[in-house]
Motif scaffolding. Structure first.
Motif, mmCIF file in Angstrom:
data_model
loop_
_atom_site.group_PDB
_atom_site.id
_atom_site.type_symbol
_atom_site.label_atom_id
_atom_site.label_comp_id
_atom_site.label_asym_id
_atom_site.label_seq_id
_atom_site.Cartn_x
_atom_site.Cartn_y
_atom_site.Cartn_z
ATOM 1 N N LYS A 144 1.638 -4.661 -10.721
ATOM 2 C CA LYS A 144 0.711 -3.661 -11.266
ATOM 3 C C LYS A 144 0.334 -2.673 -10.172
ATOM 4 O O LYS A 144 0.013 -3.069 -9.048
ATOM 5 C CB LYS A 144 -0.545 -4.357 -11.783
ATOM 6 C CG LYS A 144 -1.547 -3.409 -12.415
ATOM 7 C CD LYS A 144 -2.789 -4.157 -12.859
ATOM 8 C CE LYS A 144 -2.591 -4.833 -14.200
ATOM 9 N NZ LYS A 144 -3.777 -5.610 -14.609
ATOM 10 N N HIS A 145 0.369 -1.401 -10.526
ATOM 11 C CA HIS A 145 -0.023 -0.362 -9.575
ATOM 12 C C HIS A 145 -1.479 0.009 -9.847
ATOM 13 O O HIS A 145 -1.856 0.297 -10.986
ATOM 14 C CB HIS A 145 0.891 0.864 -9.750
ATOM 15 C CG HIS A 145 0.412 2.068 -9.021
ATOM 16 N ND1 HIS A 145 0.496 3.343 -9.542
ATOM 17 C CD2 HIS A 145 -0.174 2.208 -7.810
ATOM 18 C CE1 HIS A 145 -0.021 4.207 -8.688
ATOM 19 N NE2 HIS A 145 -0.432 3.554 -7.623
ATOM 20 N N ILE A 146 -2.309 0.006 -8.821
ATOM 21 C CA ILE A 146 -3.718 0.407 -8.967
ATOM 22 C C ILE A 146 -3.969 1.597 -8.046
ATOM 23 O O ILE A 146 -3.610 1.584 -6.860
ATOM 24 C CB ILE A 146 -4.668 -0.753 -8.617
ATOM 25 C CG1 ILE A 146 -4.427 -1.911 -9.601
ATOM 26 C CG2 ILE A 146 -6.130 -0.292 -8.662
ATOM 27 C CD1 ILE A 146 -5.270 -3.137 -9.362
ATOM 28 N N TYR A 147 -4.595 2.606 -8.642
ATOM 29 C CA TYR A 147 -4.827 3.867 -7.926
ATOM 30 C C TYR A 147 -6.326 4.109 -7.898
ATOM 31 O O TYR A 147 -6.987 4.075 -8.936
ATOM 32 C CB TYR A 147 -4.104 4.968 -8.697
ATOM 33 C CG TYR A 147 -4.304 6.366 -8.176
ATOM 34 C CD1 TYR A 147 -3.335 6.970 -7.379
ATOM 35 C CD2 TYR A 147 -5.443 7.105 -8.499
ATOM 36 C CE1 TYR A 147 -3.499 8.267 -6.907
ATOM 37 C CE2 TYR A 147 -5.620 8.390 -8.030
ATOM 38 C CZ TYR A 147 -4.643 8.969 -7.233
ATOM 39 O OH TYR A 147 -4.812 10.244 -6.773
ATOM 40 N N THR A 203 -0.213 -2.061 -4.905
ATOM 41 C CA THR A 203 0.323 -2.906 -5.980
ATOM 42 C C THR A 203 -0.198 -4.335 -5.829
ATOM 43 O O THR A 203 -0.405 -4.819 -4.719
ATOM 44 C CB THR A 203 1.859 -2.950 -5.964
ATOM 45 O OG1 THR A 203 2.310 -3.404 -4.702
ATOM 46 C CG2 THR A 203 2.455 -1.589 -6.261
ATOM 47 N N VAL A 204 -0.409 -4.969 -6.980
ATOM 48 C CA VAL A 204 -0.748 -6.397 -6.991
ATOM 49 C C VAL A 204 0.256 -7.116 -7.892
ATOM 50 O O VAL A 204 0.810 -6.530 -8.818
ATOM 51 C CB VAL A 204 -2.190 -6.645 -7.506
ATOM 52 C CG1 VAL A 204 -3.226 -6.178 -6.507
ATOM 53 C CG2 VAL A 204 -2.418 -6.002 -8.865
ATOM 54 N N LYS A 205 0.474 -8.383 -7.586
ATOM 55 C CA LYS A 205 1.426 -9.185 -8.368
ATOM 56 C C LYS A 205 0.635 -10.093 -9.293
ATOM 57 O O LYS A 205 -0.225 -10.845 -8.837
ATOM 58 C CB LYS A 205 2.280 -10.060 -7.446
ATOM 59 C CG LYS A 205 2.922 -9.317 -6.285
ATOM 60 C CD LYS A 205 4.111 -8.523 -6.725
ATOM 61 C CE LYS A 205 4.738 -7.786 -5.553
ATOM 62 N NZ LYS A 205 5.893 -7.001 -5.919
ATOM 63 N N VAL A 223 0.878 -1.163 0.000
ATOM 64 C CA VAL A 223 0.000 0.000 0.000
ATOM 65 C C VAL A 223 0.919 1.216 0.000
ATOM 66 O O VAL A 223 1.857 1.294 0.800
ATOM 67 C CB VAL A 223 -0.925 0.005 1.236
ATOM 68 C CG1 VAL A 223 -1.774 1.267 1.255
ATOM 69 C CG2 VAL A 223 -1.810 -1.237 1.222
ATOM 70 N N LEU A 224 0.655 2.145 -0.946
ATOM 71 C CA LEU A 224 1.629 3.228 -1.166
ATOM 72 C C LEU A 224 1.063 4.556 -0.652
ATOM 73 O O LEU A 224 -0.084 4.913 -0.953
ATOM 74 C CB LEU A 224 1.934 3.317 -2.666
ATOM 75 C CG LEU A 224 2.318 1.956 -3.260
ATOM 76 C CD1 LEU A 224 2.242 1.977 -4.779
ATOM 77 C CD2 LEU A 224 3.695 1.527 -2.807
ATOM 78 N N PRO A 225 1.825 5.289 0.101
ATOM 79 C CA PRO A 225 1.315 6.499 0.768
ATOM 80 C C PRO A 225 1.294 7.710 -0.155
ATOM 81 O O PRO A 225 2.057 8.658 0.022
ATOM 82 C CB PRO A 225 2.313 6.680 1.911
ATOM 83 C CG PRO A 225 3.596 6.141 1.360
ATOM 84 C CD PRO A 225 3.249 5.035 0.425
ATOM 85 N N VAL A 226 0.359 7.727 -1.143
ATOM 86 C CA VAL A 226 0.382 8.838 -2.115
ATOM 87 C C VAL A 226 -0.276 10.104 -1.586
ATOM 88 O O VAL A 226 -0.031 11.199 -2.072
ATOM 89 C CB VAL A 226 -0.296 8.433 -3.443
ATOM 90 C CG1 VAL A 226 0.511 7.388 -4.173
ATOM 91 C CG2 VAL A 226 -1.718 7.964 -3.223
#
Ligand code: NAD
Length: 497
Positions: A478-481, A140-142, A129-132
């Motif tokens: 894959k990055h999901i936003y 992100t998912v693999k 989980v990315l702190p944007v």
């Protein structure tokens, strides 16, 4: 002496053995006696298409399973492999010449353990989980890559397939394996056992034939997402070239010319024992074999004497005899190559300390046997010290200072592994830091575990096999936003206003 019946094997496509589309076959022989043990389908490009199509069709179902289910299938496979331990070991020995005590005690159990290991670690793979910022959830998912082309060498015919297959399968990919043409039989049998373990038909396919035809067709195939390759550096370069037309990723585990650096304070008995294992395990047909041994000048005589004494007792003979530790090399042209390097070592002035020829015993007359061979007074520029001989041949050279020892070890285009032998672990660590290789062993040579990453640098390739690190080689991130506010408050919206 090994299997003598000449059995027919098809390629393994879509869950069954099939003949090649052109109907042709090639022979696999037992290197212990030169007898045919199998005829095998000689695949064509059309068969590569068939195998890739089968793998692509099996992909969504296999990738769509929860990882826990894929993991359970790998655990079942691991158990089934051990249930077939004797059969697989005998088949490996009869196609490769590797002694039965090694195939029973090392290759087959390690194949089973590798599936077990990957079955476990894959369940712990997570995204991030990315702190944007406060306005979104970003994570992100693999995801599996798709169809993986697995191309492998003859030195460990089954294990080299398993290292890649286990990691690729558990992460949700499907595979087309192209095993070495001299030793393809265990790969076909392994694929059958995959199906028996409940891995869906088509998830594991095996195409048999030459590297130049089916191997290259697999690399070029637009339906193949990635190539996992283990083999010679020259072949790896060719594969990179072919794969570049689709910017296809390739993992390359290539050749090595590995050094042992034995310092003056080393335990020489342990170093001599280590050199025997490092040089003659699998008849030196190991990418990480200790074929260049550098000993600090003051201990050269003692080391050479002890190394030769320890290697002298190795029994060379029928690989099906449990007492044998050195079997034949897998094919005649390979023994010819080893003999050329031995002749060149003599010509360049190295001193033959042990072996150097074919054993002269009744049981070795019909096979491709070669004695464990040690040369003294070698130098790093001799041909057999520069090139990968890939046989039971090691050279001992000297150095004056630890710095010179490391410089000599690094003076090669390869960068796979090296070992340092010293009682001074601080100095050893210092030298380990300076060695340009993927693995350094201190007071040991040739120790690999499922838990430890394996792979080289320089012209030994890139990417890893084994360890948790390898899972990343078979997924894409894959990055999901997700916008969570709906309000257009992000910092750069103002740029267009
Ligand atoms: P190789 O490169 O001749 O063959 C390897 C595989 O590639 C075989 O299946 C072969 O049929 C296939 N191949 C050949 N040409 C091809 C092409 N143009 N396109 C696609 N595939 C092709 O190697 P080998 O003689 O079987 O094995 C010995 C080599 O493997 C040594 O250099 C050894 O160091 C290396 N090796 C490296 C590691 C490692 O982990 N770094 C491990 C084992 C072996």
């Amino acid at each position: 002496m090994g299997t003598t019946e000449c059995k027919h094997y098809g390629a393994y496509i879509g869950g069954e053995q099939v003949d090649a589309s052109g109907g042709e076959t090639f022979e696999v022989t037992n290197p212990a006696n030169g007898q045919c043990i199998a005829t095998v389908a000689k695949c064509t490009e059309a068969d590569v298409d068939r195998a890739v199509a089968a793998a692509a069709a099996a992909g969504p179902g296999w990738a769509g399973l929860p990882v826990s289910e894929r993991s359970k299938a790998l655990l079942r496979l691991s158990r089934i492999i051990m249930e077939h331990q004797e059969e697989l070991a005998a088949l490996e020995t009869s196609q490769h010449g590797s002694p039965i005590r090694k195939t029973m005690g090392f290759d087959v159990p390690l194949c089973a353990e590798t599936f077990e290991y990957f079955a476990g670690i894959a369940r712990a793979m997570t995204g991030d989980v990315l702190p944007v910022g406060p306005w979104a959830r970003s994570f992100t998912v693999k995801e599996p890559l798709g169809v993986i082309g697995v191309i492998t060498p003859w030195n460990f015919p089954t294990l080299m397939v398993v290292w890649k297959l286990a990691a690729a399968l558990v992460t949700g990919n499907t595979c087309v394996v192209k095993p070495p043409s001299v030793c393809p039989l265990t790969s076909i049998r392994l694929a059958e056992l995959c199906t028996e373990a409940g891995i869906p038909a088509g998830a594991v396919n095996v195409i048999t034939g030459s590297g130049e035809t089916v191997g290259e067709a697999l690399v070029r195939h637009p339906g193949v997402a990635k190539i996992g390759f283990t083999g010679d550096t020259a072949t790896g370069k060719r594969i990179m070239e072919v794969a570049s037309c689709q910017a296809k990723p390739v993992g390359l585990e290539l050749g090595g010319k590995n050094a042992m650096v034995v310092l003056a304070d080393a335990d020489i008995d342990a170093a001599a024992e280590g050199a025997v294992f490092g040089s003659f395990f699998n008849s030196g047909q190991v990418c990480a074999t200790s074929s260049r041994i550098f000993v600090q000048e003051s201990r050269y005589e003692e080391f050479a004497e002890k190394f030769v004494a320890a290697a002298k007792g190795l029994r060379v003979g029928d690989p099906m005899d449990p007492a044998t530790v050195i079997g034949p090399v897998p094919f005649g042209a390979h023994r010819d190559k080893i003999e050329r390097y031995v002749a060149s070592a003599k010509k360049e002035g190295a001193t033959l300390l042990l072996g150097g020829g074919r054993p002269d015993t009744p049981e070795t007359q019909d096979g491709y046997y070669f004695e464990p061979t040690i040369f003294g007074n070698a130098t790093n520029d001799m041909e057999f010290m520069r090139d990968e001989v890939f046989g039971p041949v090691s050279g001992i050279a000297t150095f004056a200072s630890p710095e010179e020892g490391v410089a000599l070890a690094n003076a090669t285009p390869y960068g796979l592994s090296a070992s340092v032998w010293t009682e001074d672990l601080r100095l050893g660590l210092n030298l380990a830091n300076q060695l340009q290789v993927g693995t350094v062993w201190l007071n040991e040579h040739l120790m690999l575990f499922c838990e430890t990453p394996w792979g080289g640098c320089k012209q030994s390739g890139y990417g890893k096999d084994l360890s948790t690190m390898v899972l990343e080689e078979y997924v894409h991130t894959k990055h999901i936003y997700i916008d969570t506010t709906g309000a257009q408050v992000k910092p750069w919206y103002g740029i267009l206003k």
